[in-house]
Design a protein around this motif. Structure first.
Motif, mmCIF file in Angstrom:
data_model
loop_
_atom_site.group_PDB
_atom_site.id
_atom_site.type_symbol
_atom_site.label_atom_id
_atom_site.label_comp_id
_atom_site.label_asym_id
_atom_site.label_seq_id
_atom_site.Cartn_x
_atom_site.Cartn_y
_atom_site.Cartn_z
ATOM 1 N N LEU A 248 24.017 10.453 3.425
ATOM 2 C CA LEU A 248 25.019 10.789 4.437
ATOM 3 C C LEU A 248 24.366 11.474 5.632
ATOM 4 N N ASN A 249 24.730 11.008 6.829
ATOM 5 C CA ASN A 249 24.257 11.667 8.047
ATOM 6 C C ASN A 249 24.801 13.086 8.143
ATOM 7 N N GLY A 250 24.183 13.872 9.009
ATOM 8 C CA GLY A 250 24.700 15.179 9.367
ATOM 9 C C GLY A 250 24.898 15.241 10.867
ATOM 10 N N ILE A 251 25.240 16.408 11.370
ATOM 11 C CA ILE A 251 25.351 16.618 12.812
ATOM 12 C C ILE A 251 24.489 17.803 13.210
ATOM 13 N N ASP A 252 24.160 17.844 14.475
ATOM 14 C CA ASP A 252 23.323 18.908 15.022
ATOM 15 C C ASP A 252 24.165 20.169 15.183
ATOM 16 N N TYR A 253 23.917 21.162 14.328
ATOM 17 C CA TYR A 253 24.736 22.382 14.331
ATOM 18 C C TYR A 253 24.430 23.292 15.513
ATOM 19 N N THR A 254 23.353 23.019 16.221
ATOM 20 C CA THR A 254 23.086 23.778 17.436
ATOM 21 C C THR A 254 23.883 23.219 18.601
#
Length: 480
Positions: A248-254
């Motif tokens: 599963l992909n993630g997202i850039d939390y910054t």
């Protein structure tokens, strides 16, 4: 030290059109962060005309050479810059890449054949031979095919492993066999590798040649083995199912952080959520909607295409808007009939609906921060990032149980006082089930304590790259 080279056609923040760019802009840095001493991560992409001067000024020239592709000999300059511990290489050839758009040109096959050949040919020039070449989608499929065919007799390349990641199986790189040698520099020896259904299919060739084929969610890895989701490639994927992985992909939390985001009206967080409502009031002012703190705001941020669920949304959204006290914001472009439909909906309900037929990344973040409910009822969705971004900004997702939506959003229910799930989901692809889940989310909206508990839960759901990066590292280690 593991040496990884990502090969892809786009990466944020340099040039991107969608989820692939988000992934290549954040996953390499996440992998480097997860294993800073044990992994050397690098990325290669085209140097498009859209790359801003601020990045060009940071680049240094690595090498200038000539790339041979069939009978052509083309200029190639390799530029580089380092960002978040990752070295990005840019393949510069203005004839191929100084275009108004990244894709959609008549010679895309030739453009990305040149890119793939250049990505491999540059390795001796820069003194970097990776252990693993990790290619993404059809635009870089030829880098895998070339590695395992044209470059396979060179000992510097022969030990390199290849991973091919499918982000969207709908686009496969299909071409007539008349250009096999002239454009792709392949011979009759490679005919069977790329042949499928009577034409050249570059994605099929990469699947056959790769050591591992990965997808961007576990559910999608299973779905694409069936005709319903494979766009014709299911026989090949079933033959190569032993290679398939789903992460599963993630997202850039910054980049996606409501606590620090500079483009939203007021910052907030899961622990300090009160300022979220100020973003609703701000978007109402920005879009000339009535300023109302307590009206449920529904958002759709999507390409306006049937397979994104826009067809079933269009069947019921008039009923939702006309019979309920809601506000609806649509942001996106796509098929003409849906653009016209939402413009008509705004004309019918000027005090409740805004149809923003455009794509604007900053505006999308302001809408995520403002809305209470986010609709994403896709017919198919390899991973999807929008449901994760919406959750990060405290919008309750309403999604269909497919692909990455199934893996990331689970149905809401209460176990006593304990909140279970992180959204509203439905299984069948029909407007009736979607309408039922919209009404369920609207009912919850008016139960303030329950709504606040769910919002805190979804904002604390971890969609960062941390877990996924570890899984990618495990996958790399399995090849070495």
């Amino acid at each position: 030290m593991k040496k990884i080279l990502f090969v892809g056609s786009e990466a944020m923040p340099f040039a991107a059109t969608g989820g692939l760019g988000d992934v290549l802009g954040s996953l390499p840095a996440a992998i480097k962060s997860a294993d800073p001493e044990g992994t050397d991560v690098r990325v290669v992409m085209p140097l498009y005309g859209q790359v801003k001067d601020e990045f060009r000024q940071m680049m240094k020239e690595e090498y200038v050479f000539t790339v041979r592709l069939s009978w052509r000999e083309q200029y190639c300059r390799v530029m580089s810059l380092e960002r978040e511990g990752v070295i990005y290489y840019f393949i510069d050839n203005e004839f191929y890449f100084k275009r108004p758009t990244l894709y959609g040109n008549f010679d895309d096959g030739e453009r990305f054949a040149f890119f793939s050949m250049a990505a491999l040919s540059m390795l001796p020039c820069i003194g970097f031979f990776p252990d693993i070449l990790h290619a993404h989608d059809w635009q870089s499929a030829l880098s895998v095919i070339y590695l395992k065919t044209l470059f396979s007799t060179d000992p510097r390349y022969s030990s390199m492993r290849a991973i091919f990641t499918i982000h969207n199986i709908e686009y496969q790189g299909k071409y007539d066999f008349a250009i096999l040698g002239d454009v792709f520099a392949l011979t009759d020896w490679q005919h069977s590798i790329v042949e499928y259904d009577g034409c050249i299919n570059l994605m099929k060739g990469a699947i056959v040649c790769a050591d591992i084929v990965s997808t961007v969610s576990p559910r999608y890895a299973e779905e694409i083995k069936s005709p319903e989701y494979s766009h014709g490639l299911d026989p090949i994927l079933r033959e190569n199912s032993y290679k398939l992985r789903g992460i599963l992909n993630g997202i850039d939390y910054t980049y996606y952080d409501p606590e620090t985001d500079p483009v939203i009206s007021e910052n907030y967080s899961a622990d300090k959520p009160l300022n979220k409502v100020q973003n609703k009031l701000a978007i109402q002012r920005e879009l000339a909607l009535p300023e109302r703190e307590n009206v449920p705001m529904i958002a759709i941020i999507s390409r306006l295409a049937a397979h994104k669920g826009i067809d079933i949304i269009s069947e019921i959204i008039y009923k939702v808007v006309s019979e309920g006290d809601v506000q609806l914001i649509i942001l996106g472009k796509g098929e003409g009939e849906y653009e016209a439909f939402f413009r008509g909906l705004e004309n019918a309900f000027p005090n409740s609906v805004r149809a923003m037929i455009m794509y604007d990344r900053d505006l999308s973040k302001r809408i995520y921060a403002a809305c209470d409910i986010f609709l994403m009822p896709s017919k198919s969705e390899p991973c999807g990032l929008s449901q994760m971004i919406a959750s990060r900004y405290g919008a309750i997702p309403v999604t269909r149980e497919t692909g990455g939506l199934y893996d990331s959003i689970k149905g809401y229910w209460l176990d006593g006082e304990t909140v279970k799930g992180n959204g509203f989901t439905f299984a069948g692809y029909n407007s009736g089930e979607l309408l039922d889940r919209i009404y369920a989310s609207l009912t919850l909206y008016h139960e303030r304590d329950k709504r606040d508990a769910l919002i805190k839960k979804i904002m604390n759901t971890d969609f960062s790259w941390k877990v996924s990066a570890e899984k990618y590292l495990d996958m790399y280690s399995s090849l070495l």
